[in-house]
Design a protein around this motif. Sequence first.
Motif: not given
Length: 390
Positions: A329-353
């Motif tokens: 989970a901590l590694q997920d956090s590190v990855r997410f921060l890097k992706e968002t810092e470099h604008n590599k996240v976007s809204v998905q068409e459908e919500y996914e769990l």
Amino acid sequence: MWKKGFKISILVMLILSLAVALSVDDWSRTAHGKLPSKTAVILHAVNNNLVPVDIDVAIPEFLTPTSKGNTGVEMVKKDMFISSSANNNKLPVRIYHYSNTENAPVLIYLHGGAFMEGYGNVDTHDNIIRTLAARTGAVVISPSYRLAPDHIFPSAVNDSYQTLVWAFENAEKFGGDPDKIAIAGDSAGGNLATVTALKSRNENGPELFAQILYYPLTTFQDTPFESRATFDSGYYFLSRQVMMEARETYTPEASMWKHPYTSPLEAESLDDLPPALIITAQFDPLRDEGELYGEKLHEAGVPVQTVRYNGVMHGFISLYQIMKSGDSALQDSVRFLKETEHNKVSVQEEYELTVKHAPSGWDRVKEEAEAFVIAAFLVGKSTFHYVGDM
């Protein structure tokens, strides 16, 4: 003679091994299904007061590796008091950053603990704060926000927002970039993290590039969530009794329960909030409301990644040193921060769990072996304690 002694030793070891194996199997069986061995052992240990809540102190040292980070460079820890242009209140904070940090992202971390004195503070969450700084290279700032019952809502919210404003005004002094601030927190701190994001949006405060919410409480309302009803005994580290006590002390007036700064799930608008990573746990009364909050963020057009870790309980990330899922989970956090810092996240068409199951393959073998070692430690401790009482 030595052969007889050897045979006796082997027999004793076999009996002890069988006792440990049977104990682990017994601890794993619950009304909610069979738990992974590591989870079962830890829950048994803590709930039966066989180890302190700070469980890594009681586990053999080789099972608690130090967190990986920017080796060869000093990690600086600083405890200080802050005040911002928005609030002159002298607020204690803890800051971690590398000594060679320049233009690094800044992460505000808000600790969990049911909003109440005696349930959590910066020290109880120091391992998470320190490790996030080590793995992300960010300047991590964690405030000791005021707690109930002496300080009710909105004191904790104001302190959290004060920390954000101060970070924006002072980040460069610690090698941080004021234009790259994210916020994170667990449980009550997860609530405060997303509430601080709401408050900053509403008051045209500092812009956040990400929010990370670990098993957040998202409403003080009596919403009939299945997870609240199923896992409310306290065996999984959070009870209905504690949740009700938190509501009575932190929000003593019923009118506070629907306020968006206590119950972001009830907010009229979640538009324009920063991209979110929400991590929930299978055996957690707060699971459903965290996942529903992710769905509502998605409906508002906010990029969101919601991840449920199966086989674990509330607070599992604090045990990342002995639980593979917490480390993941901590590694997920590190990855997410890097992706968002470099604008590599976007809204998905459908919500996914996304559901992540208990470790498999070699990781599972390692988890099972470690669970067996810990169980042997606990069985031995209980046995000696029983013999000593005779």
